[in-house]
Motif scaffolding. Structure first.
Motif, PDB file in Angstrom:
ATOM      1  N   ASN A  78       0.577  -1.494   0.197  1.00  0.00           N
ATOM      2  CA  ASN A  78       0.345  -0.258   0.151  1.00  0.00           C
ATOM      3  C   ASN A  78       0.815   1.413   0.550  1.00  0.00           C
ATOM      4  O   ASN A  78       0.224   2.251   0.185  1.00  0.00           O
ATOM      5  N   GLU A  79       2.718   1.102  -0.094  1.00  0.00           N
ATOM      6  CA  GLU A  79       2.868   2.542  -0.964  1.00  0.00           C
ATOM      7  C   GLU A  79       3.081   2.561  -1.865  1.00  0.00           C
ATOM      8  O   GLU A  79       2.978   1.401  -2.653  1.00  0.00           O
ATOM      9  N   PRO A  80       3.387   4.117  -2.008  1.00  0.00           N
ATOM     10  CA  PRO A  80       3.642   4.100  -3.560  1.00  0.00           C
ATOM     11  C   PRO A  80       5.405   3.758  -4.006  1.00  0.00           C
ATOM     12  O   PRO A  80       5.618   4.015  -3.244  1.00  0.00           O
ATOM     13  N   ILE A  81       5.497   3.392  -4.864  1.00  0.00           N
ATOM     14  CA  ILE A  81       6.538   2.885  -5.796  1.00  0.00           C
ATOM     15  C   ILE A  81       6.819   4.344  -6.582  1.00  0.00           C
ATOM     16  O   ILE A  81       5.890   4.531  -7.961  1.00  0.00           O
ATOM     17  N   TYR A  82       7.897   4.585  -7.312  1.00  0.00           N
ATOM     18  CA  TYR A  82       7.813   5.967  -7.824  1.00  0.00           C
ATOM     19  C   TYR A  82       8.409   5.591  -9.284  1.00  0.00           C
ATOM     20  O   TYR A  82       8.446   4.355  -9.676  1.00  0.00           O
ATOM     21  N   ARG A  83       7.304   6.301 -10.246  1.00  0.00           N
ATOM     22  CA  ARG A  83       7.782   5.529 -11.470  1.00  0.00           C
ATOM     23  C   ARG A  83       8.925   5.433 -12.041  1.00  0.00           C
ATOM     24  O   ARG A  83       9.243   4.833 -12.530  1.00  0.00           O
TER      25      ARG A  83
ATOM     26  N   VAL B 110      -0.326   8.334  -8.039  1.00  0.00           N
ATOM     27  CA  VAL B 110       0.221   9.118  -7.122  1.00  0.00           C
ATOM     28  C   VAL B 110       0.572  10.127  -7.594  1.00  0.00           C
ATOM     29  O   VAL B 110       1.915  10.082  -7.739  1.00  0.00           O
ATOM     30  N   ARG B 111       0.012  11.350  -7.993  1.00  0.00           N
ATOM     31  CA  ARG B 111       1.277  12.749  -8.252  1.00  0.00           C
ATOM     32  C   ARG B 111       1.841  12.937  -7.374  1.00  0.00           C
ATOM     33  O   ARG B 111       2.420  13.443  -6.481  1.00  0.00           O
ATOM     34  N   GLY B 112       2.905  13.161  -8.525  1.00  0.00           N
ATOM     35  CA  GLY B 112       4.094  13.969  -8.312  1.00  0.00           C
ATOM     36  C   GLY B 112       5.104  12.609  -7.840  1.00  0.00           C
ATOM     37  O   GLY B 112       6.200  12.907  -7.187  1.00  0.00           O
ATOM     38  N   ARG B 113       4.526  11.469  -8.004  1.00  0.00           N
ATOM     39  CA  ARG B 113       5.133   9.870  -7.346  1.00  0.00           C
ATOM     40  C   ARG B 113       5.201   8.402  -8.573  1.00  0.00           C
ATOM     41  O   ARG B 113       6.338   8.149  -8.959  1.00  0.00           O
ATOM     42  N   GLY B 114       3.876   8.547  -8.369  1.00  0.00           N
ATOM     43  CA  GLY B 114       4.114   6.801  -9.435  1.00  0.00           C
ATOM     44  C   GLY B 114       2.908   6.271  -8.510  1.00  0.00           C
ATOM     45  O   GLY B 114       1.474   6.389  -9.117  1.00  0.00           O
ATOM     46  N   TYR B 115       3.004   5.359  -8.147  1.00  0.00           N
ATOM     47  CA  TYR B 115       1.755   4.411  -8.519  1.00  0.00           C
ATOM     48  C   TYR B 115       1.835   3.035  -7.026  1.00  0.00           C
ATOM     49  O   TYR B 115       2.668   3.511  -6.733  1.00  0.00           O
TER      50      TYR B 115
END
Length: 229
Positions: A174-179, A219-224
């Motif tokens: 459940n944590e975003p990972i950067y593109r 997730v805007r500015g981060r990834g998915y």
């Protein structure tokens, strides 16, 4: 015991004396050991070999152990990491644990203590891997090991890239990972639209409305991020 079943340890330290000391001691205690004198060599080893645990010195020229550990954790590396440091300050220990290291041992240390910490971490990691076999999100169940996606007892066919993306996101809890990190893991050029295409195709298979995704969110500015139950 077959050699392939013996735990494999990667030791990263610019001090050749320490490398040989740890290697000889762990070899004598039924561990396979690969050594690297800097993080560049360590990355090459990680690309070509499988490891159960890493031992990383903090104070190294160039990329230090903290920077190396932080970069590895961004790639979703699940192997336990023990940090070593001659400084031994509270800040070093806290910084190491904050970026994802699993344990910290100040130099000089007793080899027996290092051995006990290794065994404890390997036991804990094995238990965690046994427990977490699949994740659920909505009507879907994804087997992390086999990379199989099931919806209401029916298998959803995924491409290898889609399976890999789902596995990486599922393991990120459940944590975003950067593109950038996702592109690097998948070896997809960030400048291309290839990653976006893969994400869109995966959404077609798991979302009712891909324009307003519930599970695989941007997730805007981060990834998915994958929203698991």
């Amino acid at each position: 015991m077959a050699e392939l079943n013996i735990p494999h340890i990667l030791v990263v330290d610019d001090d050749k004396r320490i490398l040989e000391l740890i290697k000889n001691y762990l070899n004598n205690n039924n561990f396979r050991v690969t050594i690297a004198e800097n993080t560049e060599v360590a990355r090459e080893k990680l690309e070509n070999l499988e490891f159960d645990l890493l031992i990383v010195d903090i104070m190294m020229p160039g990329e230090n152990g903290l920077e190396f550990t932080k970069s590895l954790k961004k790639t979703n590396l699940n192997n336990p990491i023990i940090l070593l440091s001659a400084l031994g300050t509270a800040n070093d220990r806290i910084n190491g644990l904050e970026i994802g290291a699993d344990d910290y041992l100040p130099k000089p240390f007793e080899p027996k203590e290092l051995l006990l910490r290794i065994k404890n971490l390997l036991t804990r990691n094995k238990t965690n891997k046994t427990k977490i076999k699949f994740v659920k999100f909505g009507p879907f169940k994804f087997n992390l090991k086999k990379e199989i996606l099931i919806k209401e007892n029916s298998r959803i066919i995924l491409t290898p890239s889609e399976s890999k993306i789902l596995q990486i996101l599922a393991k990120n809890n459940n944590e975003p990972i950067y593109r950038e990190d996702l592109s690097k893991i998948l070896k997809i050029p960030l400048s291309s639209r290839a990653l976006d295409v893969q994400i869109t195709r995966l959404r077609h298979k798991i979302e009712k409305n891909k324009k307003f995704p519930i599970y695989l969110q941007t997730v805007r500015g981060r990834g998915y991020v994958l929203k698991i139950d």
